[in-house]
Design an enzyme around this catalytic site. Structure first.
Site, PDB file in Angstrom:
ATOM      1  N   HIS A 119     -10.906 -11.346 -49.995  1.00 54.93           N
ATOM      2  CA  HIS A 119     -10.337 -11.686 -51.310  1.00 54.93           C
ATOM      3  C   HIS A 119      -8.813 -11.770 -51.252  1.00 54.93           C
ATOM      4  O   HIS A 119      -8.147 -11.640 -52.275  1.00 54.93           O
ATOM      5  CB  HIS A 119     -10.770 -10.661 -52.362  1.00 54.93           C
ATOM      6  CG  HIS A 119     -12.245 -10.686 -52.623  1.00 54.93           C
ATOM      7  ND1 HIS A 119     -12.946  -9.576 -53.047  1.00 54.93           N
ATOM      8  CD2 HIS A 119     -13.151 -11.686 -52.513  1.00 54.93           C
ATOM      9  CE1 HIS A 119     -14.232  -9.903 -53.195  1.00 54.93           C
ATOM     10  NE2 HIS A 119     -14.387 -11.180 -52.872  1.00 54.93           N
ATOM     11  N   CYS A 147       9.574 -19.023 -56.644  1.00 56.62           N
ATOM     12  CA  CYS A 147       9.537 -19.562 -55.281  1.00 56.62           C
ATOM     13  C   CYS A 147      10.956 -19.854 -54.795  1.00 56.62           C
ATOM     14  O   CYS A 147      11.734 -20.510 -55.507  1.00 56.62           O
ATOM     15  CB  CYS A 147       8.708 -20.850 -55.283  1.00 56.62           C
ATOM     16  SG  CYS A 147       8.758 -21.784 -53.755  1.00 56.62           S
ATOM     17  N   ALA A 231     -16.280   8.491 -49.148  1.00 48.93           N
ATOM     18  CA  ALA A 231     -16.091   7.858 -47.829  1.00 48.93           C
ATOM     19  C   ALA A 231     -15.127   8.644 -46.955  1.00 48.93           C
ATOM     20  O   ALA A 231     -15.306   8.732 -45.734  1.00 48.93           O
ATOM     21  CB  ALA A 231     -15.579   6.429 -48.033  1.00 48.93           C
TER      22      ALA A 231
HETATM   23  C1  BV8 Z   1     -16.912 -17.660 -55.958  1.00 51.70           C
HETATM   24  C2  BV8 Z   1      -9.388  -9.978 -55.648  1.00 51.70           C
HETATM   25  C3  BV8 Z   1     -17.521 -19.917 -55.721  1.00 51.70           C
HETATM   26  C4  BV8 Z   1      -8.558  -9.921 -56.878  1.00 51.70           C
HETATM   27  C5  BV8 Z   1     -11.725  -9.906 -56.354  1.00 51.70           C
HETATM   28  C6  BV8 Z   1     -23.108 -14.428 -61.846  1.00 51.70           C
HETATM   29  C7  BV8 Z   1     -23.885 -13.898 -60.838  1.00 51.70           C
HETATM   30  C8  BV8 Z   1     -23.420 -13.821 -59.533  1.00 51.70           C
HETATM   31  C9  BV8 Z   1     -22.149 -14.295 -59.214  1.00 51.70           C
HETATM   32  C10 BV8 Z   1     -21.378 -14.806 -60.235  1.00 51.70           C
HETATM   33  C11 BV8 Z   1     -21.843 -14.882 -61.539  1.00 51.70           C
HETATM   34  N1  BV8 Z   1     -20.876 -15.435 -62.299  1.00 51.70           N
HETATM   35  C12 BV8 Z   1     -19.790 -15.703 -61.505  1.00 51.70           C
HETATM   36  C13 BV8 Z   1     -20.107 -15.349 -60.261  1.00 51.70           C
HETATM   37  C14 BV8 Z   1     -19.276 -15.459 -59.091  1.00 51.70           C
HETATM   38  C15 BV8 Z   1     -18.251 -14.328 -59.095  1.00 51.70           C
HETATM   39  C16 BV8 Z   1     -18.910 -12.978 -59.170  1.00 51.70           C
HETATM   40  O1  BV8 Z   1     -19.463 -12.502 -58.204  1.00 51.70           O
HETATM   41  N2  BV8 Z   1     -18.820 -12.363 -60.359  1.00 51.70           N
HETATM   42  C17 BV8 Z   1     -19.420 -11.048 -60.536  1.00 51.70           C
HETATM   43  C18 BV8 Z   1     -18.493 -10.201 -61.431  1.00 51.70           C
HETATM   44  C19 BV8 Z   1     -20.791 -11.220 -61.163  1.00 51.70           C
HETATM   45  N3  BV8 Z   1     -17.611 -14.476 -57.815  1.00 51.70           N
HETATM   46  C20 BV8 Z   1     -16.551 -15.285 -57.688  1.00 51.70           C
HETATM   47  O2  BV8 Z   1     -16.020 -15.875 -58.603  1.00 51.70           O
HETATM   48  C21 BV8 Z   1     -16.052 -15.445 -56.272  1.00 51.70           C
HETATM   49  N4  BV8 Z   1     -15.885 -16.832 -55.958  1.00 51.70           N
HETATM   50  O3  BV8 Z   1     -18.015 -17.359 -56.319  1.00 51.70           O
HETATM   51  O4  BV8 Z   1     -16.574 -18.912 -55.508  1.00 51.70           O
HETATM   52  C22 BV8 Z   1     -17.164 -20.511 -57.039  1.00 51.70           C
HETATM   53  C23 BV8 Z   1     -16.117 -21.409 -57.059  1.00 51.70           C
HETATM   54  C24 BV8 Z   1     -15.811 -22.014 -58.262  1.00 51.70           C
HETATM   55  C25 BV8 Z   1     -16.527 -21.703 -59.434  1.00 51.70           C
HETATM   56  C26 BV8 Z   1     -17.554 -20.750 -59.401  1.00 51.70           C
HETATM   57  C27 BV8 Z   1     -17.873 -20.152 -58.191  1.00 51.70           C
HETATM   58  C28 BV8 Z   1     -14.715 -14.796 -56.084  1.00 51.70           C
HETATM   59  C29 BV8 Z   1     -14.810 -13.326 -56.379  1.00 51.70           C
HETATM   60  C30 BV8 Z   1     -13.522 -12.657 -55.941  1.00 51.70           C
HETATM   61  C31 BV8 Z   1     -12.905 -11.914 -57.102  1.00 51.70           C
HETATM   62  N5  BV8 Z   1     -11.734 -11.181 -56.643  1.00 51.70           N
HETATM   63  N6  BV8 Z   1     -10.656  -9.274 -55.868  1.00 51.70           N
HETATM   64  C32 BV8 Z   1      -8.057  -8.527 -57.133  1.00 51.70           C
HETATM   65  O5  BV8 Z   1      -8.374  -7.582 -56.381  1.00 51.70           O
HETATM   66  O6  BV8 Z   1      -7.297  -8.413 -58.108  1.00 51.70           O
HETATM   67  S1  BV8 Z   1     -13.152  -9.033 -56.542  1.00 51.70           S
HETATM   68  C33 BV8 Z   1     -12.769  -7.450 -56.893  1.00 51.70           C
HETATM   69  O7  BV8 Z   1     -14.009  -6.901 -57.222  1.00 51.70           O
HETATM   70  C34 BV8 Z   1     -12.210  -6.592 -55.773  1.00 51.70           C
HETATM   71  O8  BV8 Z   1     -12.151  -7.298 -54.561  1.00 51.70           O
HETATM   72  C35 BV8 Z   1     -13.167  -5.455 -55.628  1.00 51.70           C
HETATM   73  O9  BV8 Z   1     -13.447  -5.133 -54.311  1.00 51.70           O
HETATM   74  C36 BV8 Z   1     -14.364  -6.029 -56.250  1.00 51.70           C
HETATM   75  C37 BV8 Z   1     -15.090  -4.959 -57.042  1.00 51.70           C
HETATM   76  O10 BV8 Z   1     -16.120  -4.662 -56.317  1.00 51.70           O
HETATM   77  P1  BV8 Z   1     -16.156  -3.277 -55.487  1.00 51.70           P
HETATM   78  O11 BV8 Z   1     -15.248  -3.377 -54.327  1.00 51.70           O
HETATM   79  O12 BV8 Z   1     -17.583  -3.059 -55.238  1.00 51.70           O
HETATM   80  O13 BV8 Z   1     -15.522  -2.186 -56.426  1.00 51.70           O
HETATM   81  P2  BV8 Z   1     -16.198  -1.523 -57.726  1.00 51.70           P
HETATM   82  O14 BV8 Z   1     -15.103  -0.845 -58.481  1.00 51.70           O
HETATM   83  O15 BV8 Z   1     -17.023  -2.543 -58.412  1.00 51.70           O
HETATM   84  O16 BV8 Z   1     -17.184  -0.421 -57.133  1.00 51.70           O
HETATM   85  C38 BV8 Z   1     -16.649   0.685 -56.420  1.00 51.70           C
HETATM   86  C39 BV8 Z   1     -17.800   1.267 -55.625  1.00 51.70           C
HETATM   87  O17 BV8 Z   1     -17.274   2.323 -54.818  1.00 51.70           O
HETATM   88  C40 BV8 Z   1     -18.873   1.883 -56.499  1.00 51.70           C
HETATM   89  O18 BV8 Z   1     -20.150   1.584 -55.952  1.00 51.70           O
HETATM   90  C41 BV8 Z   1     -18.582   3.398 -56.401  1.00 51.70           C
HETATM   91  O19 BV8 Z   1     -19.781   4.166 -56.499  1.00 51.70           O
HETATM   92  C42 BV8 Z   1     -18.030   3.497 -55.016  1.00 51.70           C
HETATM   93  N7  BV8 Z   1     -17.086   4.608 -54.816  1.00 51.70           N
HETATM   94  C43 BV8 Z   1     -16.140   5.083 -55.685  1.00 51.70           C
HETATM   95  N8  BV8 Z   1     -15.454   6.075 -55.094  1.00 51.70           N
HETATM   96  C44 BV8 Z   1     -15.951   6.224 -53.835  1.00 51.70           C
HETATM   97  C45 BV8 Z   1     -16.985   5.287 -53.655  1.00 51.70           C
HETATM   98  N9  BV8 Z   1     -17.695   5.190 -52.505  1.00 51.70           N
HETATM   99  C46 BV8 Z   1     -17.366   6.029 -51.502  1.00 51.70           C
HETATM  100  N10 BV8 Z   1     -16.374   6.957 -51.598  1.00 51.70           N
HETATM  101  C47 BV8 Z   1     -15.656   7.081 -52.742  1.00 51.70           C
HETATM  102  N11 BV8 Z   1     -14.671   8.009 -52.823  1.00 51.70           N
HETATM  103 ZN    ZN Z   2       7.445 -23.548 -54.485  1.00 48.59          ZN
END
Ligand code: BV8
Ligand code: ZN
Length: 248
Positions: A119, A147, A231
């Site tokens: 990402h 820029c 982790a």
């Molecule tokens: C794309 C960068 C094609 C920015 C990020 C419906 C269904 C399925 C998919 C979609 C849908 N509608 C839209 C989509 C696609 C969408 C998507 O998946 N949406 C989701 C919300 C449903 N995906 C996209 O748009 C992707 N692109 O599909 O391209 C396309 C092209 C054009 C038009 C359409 C489609 C791009 C997605 C990238 C988004 N950018 N990050 C930024 O960081 O600011 S994603 C962002 O979310 C971060 O990267 C982060 O990593 C991620 C969140 O997920 P997790 O990492 O899992 O973090 P989270 O907080 O959710 O969970 C934490 C976990 O850790 C938990 O399980 C918790 O229990 C655990 N935890 C907590 N503490 C600990 C721990 N584990 C161990 N130890 C600990 N101490």
């Molecule tokens: Zn520029």
């Protein structure tokens, strides 16, 4: 406590290759709020899905930049944890490819060398007008950043919701997941695609899938081994048996 990671350490010692999919939970132990955990912050009124989008940036680039600047400050003020360091140390034993959803740069800081930033990176910027990209690690960053080349508006060098993953990164990640012998899934809810799809790819490629999380996630049904806990406490067990570590 049962040593769940013994069989994994044995496979690695026998030359098994490793790929990793890491998420926000890996850096949570460094105090970086997860996407679902940022509720206890001034940004809790916003959902990341509403800020990490091109639409949000077009509507209010200053608000989005303030969010990123706040996160950059948290990241700069903390550091990788024992889990990041254990993954870097694993490179002495076998080939390790890190596929990270995180944009914090902590894997590189901890010493890992084969990293796919699925990402993008919060430390990279890209010009909306001329496409100029580069590292900008100023904390705080002047908002809105401009820029140097064309004075256009810079955006964070991350992949937003609705944006595509870099095709080369996507291909390299799919190959690493498919080809590896052991696939570690660390600190991810498994809700964001296409990143979460890499777990199925690893499983279909025949990898042993090991998940490290506080609680079950949307990909837990694909894991052969589930290691519960933070982790920072559990991942070092890949290097040394935890009970031995406690005696060290
Ligand atoms: C794309 C960068 C094609 C920015 C990020 C419906 C269904 C399925 C998919 C979609 C849908 N509608 C839209 C989509 C696609 C969408 C998507 O998946 N949406 C989701 C919300 C449903 N995906 C996209 O748009 C992707 N692109 O599909 O391209 C396309 C092209 C054009 C038009 C359409 C489609 C791009 C997605 C990238 C988004 N950018 N990050 C930024 O960081 O600011 S994603 C962002 O979310 C971060 O990267 C982060 O990593 C991620 C969140 O997920 P997790 O990492 O899992 O973090 P989270 O907080 O959710 O969970 C934490 C976990 O850790 C938990 O399980 C918790 O229990 C655990 N935890 C907590 N503490 C600990 C721990 N584990 C161990 N130890 C600990 N101490
Ligand atoms: Zn520029």
């Amino acid at each position: 406590m049962k040593d769940q990671l013994g069989p994994v350490r044995e496979r690695i010692a026998a030359g098994a290759t490793v790929a990793v999919l890491s998420g926000a939970g890996l850096s949570a132990a460094s105090g970086i709020p997860t996407f679902r955990g940022a509720q206890d912050s001034l940004w809790s009124q916003y959902r990341p899905e509403d800020l990490a989008t091109p639409t949000a940036f077009a509507r209010d680039s200053e608000l989005v930049w303030r969010w990123y600047d706040w996160r950059r400050g948290l990241i700069a003020g903390s550091e990788p944890n024992a889990a990041h360091h254990a993954l870097a140390a694993l490179e002495a034993k076998t080939t390790v490819t890190i596929i990270t959803q995180n944009v914090d740069g902590y894997h590189r800081l901890a010493g890992s060398s084969r990293i796919l930033e699925y990402h993008g990176s919060i430390w990279r910027v890209r010009c909306q007008d001329c496409g100029n990209t580069g590292l900008d690690e100023r904390v705080p960053i002047p908002i809105p950043p401009v820029c140097e080349r064309c004075h256009g508006l810079l955006r964070p060098g991350v992949v937003w919701f609705g944006e595509s993953i870099d095709p080369q990164v996507m291909a390299d990640s799919a190959r690493a997941a498919t080809d590896c012998d052991v696939f570690l899934v660390i600190g991810t809810a498994g809700a964001v695609y296409p990143a979460a799809g890499l777990v199925s790819a690893a499983r279909h490629g025949g990898a042993l899938v090991v998940e490290f999380n506080l609680e079950p996630s949307r990909i837990s049904h694909l894991a052969d081994i589930f290691v519960a806990g933070s982790a920072a406490e559990t991942v070092p067990g890949l290097i040394v048996r935890q009970s031995d570590a406690e005696r060290l």
